[in-house]
Motif scaffolding. Sequence first.
Motif, short mmCIF file in Angstrom:
data_model
loop_
_atom_site.label_atom_id
_atom_site.label_comp_id
_atom_site.label_asym_id
_atom_site.label_seq_id
_atom_site.Cartn_x
_atom_site.Cartn_y
_atom_site.Cartn_z
N ASN A 17 2.76 2.80 2.70
CA ASN A 17 1.35 2.79 3.06
C ASN A 17 0.57 3.45 1.95
N ARG A 19 -3.69 4.88 0.82
CA ARG A 19 -5.08 5.11 1.24
C ARG A 19 -5.84 5.80 0.11
N GLY A 106 -0.16 7.42 -1.55
CA GLY A 106 0.84 6.47 -1.07
C GLY A 106 2.01 7.22 -0.49
N VAL A 149 -5.16 -1.21 -1.37
CA VAL A 149 -5.48 -0.42 -0.17
C VAL A 149 -6.94 -0.60 0.24
N ASN A 156 -0.10 -7.95 2.29
CA ASN A 156 -0.34 -6.56 1.87
C ASN A 156 0.92 -5.70 1.94
N ARG A 160 2.13 -3.80 -1.29
CA ARG A 160 2.00 -2.35 -1.23
C ARG A 160 3.33 -1.67 -1.48
#
Length: 302
Positions: A17, A19, A106, A149, A156, A160
């Motif tokens: 993930n 952001r 991340g 992101v 994605n 990612r």
Amino acid sequence: MDLISRAIESVRAGRANGRRLTGFGPWGMRFPAFVGIGFHIVLSGEAWLLAEDARPVLLRPGDIAVAPNGAAHGLARSPARLHDLPTFTRTDPPGNGQPEAELLCGAYRLEHGTLHPFLRDMPDLVVISPEHADDPDLASVTRLLEDDVAHAHDGNWVTRSALVDLVLVRALRQWQEGPDSNGAVRVTDPAITAVLDDIHERPEHPWTVQELAQASGMSRTQFNRRFAAEVGRPPMSYVTQWRLAHGARLLRQTSWPLSAIARQAGYSNEFAFASAFRREYGLAPGRFRDHPDPLPRQPLRP
């Protein structure tokens, strides 16, 4: 396969993930401990990296702070005590005007399972200051991850994961080659390295300590002692952990039936695999595969 690649491969049982974070005014945020690995890249401004029992470290644009084993830490505009910082949550109000700092984050978060010894035995926090002129690819990967992101696209999760992998590999490689990596887990014995390569490439093989010792050219007693000293755990314990991590990745990344995954992970049948998997991960393989996304849907807490 090299040690860093093995370590990153081992965390793919979780999902990557990322952001973008922004700090306004006298900002600060605390990231609780978790099982996994995460990083922050400073895009603009400055940020202080804070830990419970370490001196604050000033991060400048381009710096990468890595939490290899998910240790609790904080980021703030100025030095502060970690426990005084608020936990960063999605409900934090957005700021106005020009942000004091912008960061790209991340992580791989493991809801179940354990970290690879290389990551587990690294320092809680490491800071890398890449020379982007010497490594333009890292700057390109950062821009790609930032775009990834920022926008929701089909695929994605695939992109990612690849981008987070690249950032982590380059950051860990630079750290490993630097002077601050003394004492980090490194397998330097070529005989043990060859054995590890065999285990990683053929987790389905019915390995025994005797066979591994013969492959290393050592007696069983000598092999057991040297393997544990180099890797940090007994040979068959490592084999089991690697097989189950391999099975966990297949559960996440394929639609194969459990019987096929069990064979690929070195188990005679799905029942033996499920029993071992439940002991290691705390839930059945089917529940692990169907478990909702373990990563937070609020701003990332690496």
